[in-house]
Design a protein around this motif. Sequence first.
Motif, short mmCIF file in Angstrom:
data_model
loop_
_atom_site.label_atom_id
_atom_site.label_comp_id
_atom_site.label_asym_id
_atom_site.label_seq_id
_atom_site.Cartn_x
_atom_site.Cartn_y
_atom_site.Cartn_z
N ALA A 301 0.82 -1.21 0.00
CA ALA A 301 0.00 0.00 0.00
C ALA A 301 0.86 1.27 0.00
O ALA A 301 0.51 2.28 -0.63
N ALA A 302 2.00 1.20 0.69
CA ALA A 302 2.87 2.37 0.78
C ALA A 302 3.66 2.60 -0.50
O ALA A 302 3.98 3.74 -0.85
N TYR A 303 4.01 1.51 -1.20
CA TYR A 303 4.85 1.61 -2.41
C TYR A 303 4.19 0.86 -3.56
O TYR A 303 4.71 -0.15 -4.05
N PRO A 304 3.05 1.31 -4.02
CA PRO A 304 2.33 0.58 -5.07
C PRO A 304 3.16 0.44 -6.34
O PRO A 304 3.70 1.43 -6.86
N GLY A 305 3.30 -0.81 -6.79
CA GLY A 305 4.02 -1.07 -8.03
C GLY A 305 5.53 -1.02 -7.91
O GLY A 305 6.24 -1.25 -8.90
N ASN A 306 6.08 -0.74 -6.72
CA ASN A 306 7.52 -0.61 -6.55
C ASN A 306 8.07 -1.88 -5.88
O ASN A 306 8.20 -1.96 -4.65
N ALA A 307 8.35 -2.88 -6.69
CA ALA A 307 8.77 -4.18 -6.16
C ALA A 307 10.07 -4.09 -5.38
O ALA A 307 10.25 -4.77 -4.36
N ASN A 308 10.98 -3.25 -5.83
CA ASN A 308 12.26 -3.13 -5.14
C ASN A 308 12.08 -2.57 -3.73
O ASN A 308 12.71 -3.04 -2.77
N ALA A 309 11.23 -1.56 -3.61
CA ALA A 309 11.00 -0.96 -2.29
C ALA A 309 10.31 -1.96 -1.37
O ALA A 309 10.63 -2.04 -0.18
N ILE A 310 9.37 -2.72 -1.90
CA ILE A 310 8.66 -3.71 -1.08
C ILE A 310 9.64 -4.80 -0.63
O ILE A 310 9.65 -5.18 0.55
N GLU A 311 10.48 -5.26 -1.54
CA GLU A 311 11.46 -6.29 -1.18
C GLU A 311 12.44 -5.78 -0.13
O GLU A 311 12.76 -6.49 0.84
N ALA A 312 12.92 -4.56 -0.30
CA ALA A 312 13.85 -3.98 0.67
C ALA A 312 13.18 -3.80 2.03
O ALA A 312 13.78 -4.07 3.08
N GLY A 313 11.93 -3.37 2.01
CA GLY A 313 11.20 -3.20 3.26
C GLY A 313 11.00 -4.52 3.98
O GLY A 313 11.13 -4.59 5.22
N MET A 314 10.68 -5.56 3.24
CA MET A 314 10.50 -6.87 3.87
C MET A 314 11.81 -7.39 4.43
O MET A 314 11.84 -7.99 5.51
N THR A 316 14.25 -5.59 5.61
CA THR A 316 14.49 -4.85 6.85
C THR A 316 13.62 -5.40 7.98
O THR A 316 14.07 -5.57 9.13
N TRP A 317 12.36 -5.68 7.67
CA TRP A 317 11.43 -6.20 8.68
C TRP A 317 11.90 -7.57 9.19
O TRP A 317 11.88 -7.83 10.40
N LEU A 318 12.34 -8.42 8.27
CA LEU A 318 12.77 -9.76 8.67
C LEU A 318 14.05 -9.71 9.50
O LEU A 318 14.24 -10.53 10.40
N GLU A 319 14.91 -8.76 9.20
CA GLU A 319 16.11 -8.61 10.02
C GLU A 319 15.76 -8.19 11.44
O GLU A 319 16.40 -8.62 12.40
N ALA A 320 14.73 -7.37 11.57
CA ALA A 320 14.29 -6.93 12.89
C ALA A 320 13.39 -7.95 13.58
O ALA A 320 13.24 -7.93 14.81
N ASN A 321 12.81 -8.84 12.79
CA ASN A 321 11.88 -9.84 13.32
C ASN A 321 12.24 -11.22 12.77
O ASN A 321 11.55 -11.76 11.88
N PRO A 322 13.34 -11.79 13.25
CA PRO A 322 13.77 -13.08 12.69
C PRO A 322 12.73 -14.17 12.92
O PRO A 322 12.00 -14.17 13.92
N THR A 323 12.66 -15.10 11.99
CA THR A 323 11.69 -16.19 12.08
C THR A 323 12.05 -17.11 13.23
O THR A 323 13.19 -17.57 13.34
N PRO A 324 11.10 -17.42 14.12
CA PRO A 324 11.37 -18.40 15.19
C PRO A 324 11.62 -19.79 14.58
O PRO A 324 11.32 -20.04 13.42
N ARG A 325 12.12 -20.70 15.40
CA ARG A 325 12.36 -22.07 14.94
C ARG A 325 11.36 -23.01 15.61
O ARG A 325 11.12 -22.94 16.81
#
Length: 425
Positions: A301-314, A316-325
Amino acid sequence: MSFRSTTIHLVFCCAALPLMVTSVTAQPAAQQNLDERARALQKEVPLIDGHNDFPWALRQNVERDLNRLDIRVAQPSIHTDIPRLREGGVGAQFWSVYVPASFVGADAVTATLEEVDTVHQMMRRYPEAFELALTADDVERIFRGGKVASMMGMEGGHSIDSSLATLRMFYRLGVRYMTLTHGSNVPWADSSTDEPVLGGLSRFGEEVIREMNWLGMLIDLSHVSPDTMRDTLRVTEAPVIFSHSSARALTDVPRNVPDDVLRLVAENGGVVMVTFVPQFISPDVAGHGRAAEVEELRLEAAYPGNANAIEAGMQTWLEANPTPRATLSQVADHIDHVRDIAGLEHIGIGSDFDGISSVPVGLEDVSTYPSLTAELLRRGYTDEHVMGILGVNVLRVMREAEAVAERLQRTRPPSPTLIEHLDGR
């Protein structure tokens, strides 16, 4: 402290020391005993895994070319190879002949045939390790001969393109179960991860169930909606399986089995083959996945059509919220739950190795099954209970499906029904 009290203190400390050492050394010895029992049990009965996606991994990685991914030797980039299958004591494997639900019509049929061909090529290339099994008796005979009894399961009714004749031909080629749907609905059945359209099975869907009973092909209810589960259990004359699902009461995701359905499976005589998929066994992993989806929607919603921005944002989010095991212990918790609701006779194992991008701690690849077997023993399951979970329960289901097919084939021919006859499409 006086000399006398010091002496008494030392005497008691020294006297206690052997007990402390014995206690510490007893734990590894006890675990070793469990590991030895686990491996011994896996030599008594075949460990039957309900779902392994190696054929699709072969297609994705090397265009189905076994020369480029030779599993006779170690292949650490995937979960499955022959040395680790032997180390893990695998006695029988349902190889998934999966193709994505995005494949439709003749394309889905063709791609599934190619996956079936992959399994047949595996049998030809590695005759010392694998042999095709078509019946429960075959499984036991091949297992006694020291090979992995190999069966095939189609993962999704899109593979038959709404054709009973195609279903029958896949059976002739060796396919011994079909998952009714994958991630999307098919014209005759609702999936657990799509918007419901039919409220379960259509009339033609019920005919698919009857024809699978006639063939002796196992009905796999993993991936289907709860209504499709219930409709199938109402129609089928043979026991069903869930080839790779877990308990929804423990991890509330659509792919898992609700308790009311577990009770129906017990009445039906079927088996839930508990999976290792982390988001299906760990509430924390499942919750993390839901949070990631919310974040991705926010970024879109914040970056409509901007795949690079969405990928970079995800990223960053994953680095701050690592997947549990997820963990092996959580897999055993799901086995406990199926036992408590459905009963010991209705449990199996369905890893989904090479169909998952992450694995539970302690169940990293096909070499690790003895660790799960040992955990069940540690929890108090008897040898007989464990052998049921490893494979005896599934062999019973296979034999009952074979018996139903033999009876039905004496009473009627194959069904000539087309989807247009029943569903008007």
